[in-house]
Design an enzyme around this catalytic site. Structure first.
Site: not given
Length: 393
Positions: A80, A82, A111, A143-144, A171, A365
């Site tokens: 992903h 984003d 990530d 995705e987030e 991931e 994150h």
């Protein structure tokens, strides 16, 4: 300079470029996608895009056709594009790649732009190889935020009859095999009542108060989910979870709030728990909260907005994708995680799927997110293995 050294430097350059695109979930990611597409198209890799309704967020899917098919299933390398928003406190610009102490810092480095960078850098090696299976490159948006982008892409894959293969979702797992995780359902509940002077609360319908009652019910159900956990649950924590993400409403101390919204999510380990939460909350709204609101103000409402309902990634006793990764890494271990991915979406249409990629989820994150440079090297070595399993003998 060796091929390995060139490939590594190319990966770092691409990753640095990717970090420079501020692709926070919900925002336009088209510049990053165009960058990726340019790399793939320069190698004559065919691509197509799948857009959202606003034509600003976009998925990209590319196919490098085998020179001669040999009955092997195609490989899908998926990631992903984003990233989550940036909090204050970074020691460097989060959207400028910074290398220090064998770590590359930047939002999305771990990530999961690190994996995307490796696949883009390695695409040229795949192109030069005598492939006997197709290699697909799959890059999604948002995705987030409950995997909003991937379902649109998968719908297009079904139309194009791309429903078989081995999907590797990169991931951050330290290149370890993940073969199961919980589902992820996200909701925003909008409450509409009747404003008025706070000195006469009985003449208004306070949306915040009803939202508070709604939250209290969610917390009761959270305890019920703990009780429903089976003895052999493989997840940590060993039960479905429920969390309140936010509440907002009201305009002043002395005004009855006529608007409020509650944001929450549940991560069920099976469909039964997901259905239990939905049915209990719908019953509470329709039989208790809403009737009481409408007694005072008939136009009161409670509206559920489904942000996303993502199925879990089911752990299987036999998995072609897991066996494929094991044949390359030599690692037979398999783990499950509580965080969500797009894996269940691919699995649902019959594509054998595994989660395996560079970096550690412990860095995702967070402020000063980073990926260890050695993880990039490990990922490139893994892609070497994918190539060796995909060439004519």
């Amino acid at each position: 300079m060796t091929i390995e050294s060139n490939l590594y430097k190319k990966s770092i350059k691409i990753l640095s470029d990717l970090i420079g695109f501020q692709t926070i979930s919900g925002q336009d990611n088209s510049e990053l996608i165009n960058y990726c597409e340019k790399i793939l198209n320069s190698l004559n890799i065919e691509t197509f895009k799948v857009f959202d309704e606003d034509k600003k967020r976009v998925n990209l899917f590319g196919t490098l056709k085998a020179k001669k098919t040999n009955g092997k299933k195609p490989i899908i390398l998926s990631g992903h594009t984003d990233v989550v928003p940036v909090s204050k406190g970074w020691s460097s610009d989060p959207f400028t790649a910074t290398i220090k102490d064998n770590k590359l810092y930047g939002r999305g480095s771990c990530d999961m732009k690190g994996f995307i960078a490796c696949t883009l850098a390695y695409a040229e090696i795949f192109k030069q190889s005598n492939l006997d299976r197709d290699i697909h490159f799959c890059y999604t948006f948002d995705e987030e935020t409950a995997c909003i982008g991937a379902p649109l892409l998968i719908k297009e894959l079904k139309k194009r009859n791309i429903k078989d293969g081995i999907c590797i979702i990169g991931e951050p797992t330290n290149m370890k095999i993940i073969d199961g995780h919980k589902g992820m359902n996200e909701y925003t509940i909008h409450f509409g009542g009747l404003a008025g002077h706070s000195s006469k609360p009985h003449k208004g319908v306070n949306a915040i108060e009803y939202a508070s009652r709604y939250i209290n019910k969610l917390l009761q159900i959270r305890q019920e989910l703990i009780k429903r956990a089976p003895k052999d649950c493989i997840f940590d924590p060993p039960h479905s979870t429920l969390s309140i993400g936010g509440i907002s409403g009201g305009i002043a101390h002395n005004v009855i709030a006529d608007k409020c919204k509650v944001e929450w999510e549940t991560r069920p380990f099976n469909k039964a728990d997901a259905d239990f939460v939905t049915s209990e909350m719908d019953k509470f709204v329709n039989e208790e909260l809403l009737p009481n609101m409408k007694k005072v103000f008939p136009n009161s409402f409670i509206r559920k907005e489904i942000i996303g309902e993502v199925i879990g990634f089911e752990k299987l006793n036999e998995s072609e994708a897991c066996e494929f990764v094991t044949s390359i890494t030599g690692d037979n271990s398999r783990e499950v995680v509580s965080f969500g991915t797009e894996a269940g979406l691919f699995q649902e249409i019959g594509i054998s799927t595994v989660v395996c990629g560079p970096g550690s989820i412990e860095q995702a994150h967070k402020i000063d997110e980073f990926i260890e440079l050695n993880e990039i090297k490990k990922c490139l070595k893994f892609l070497d293995g994918v190539k060796e399993k995909s060439i004519l003998n």
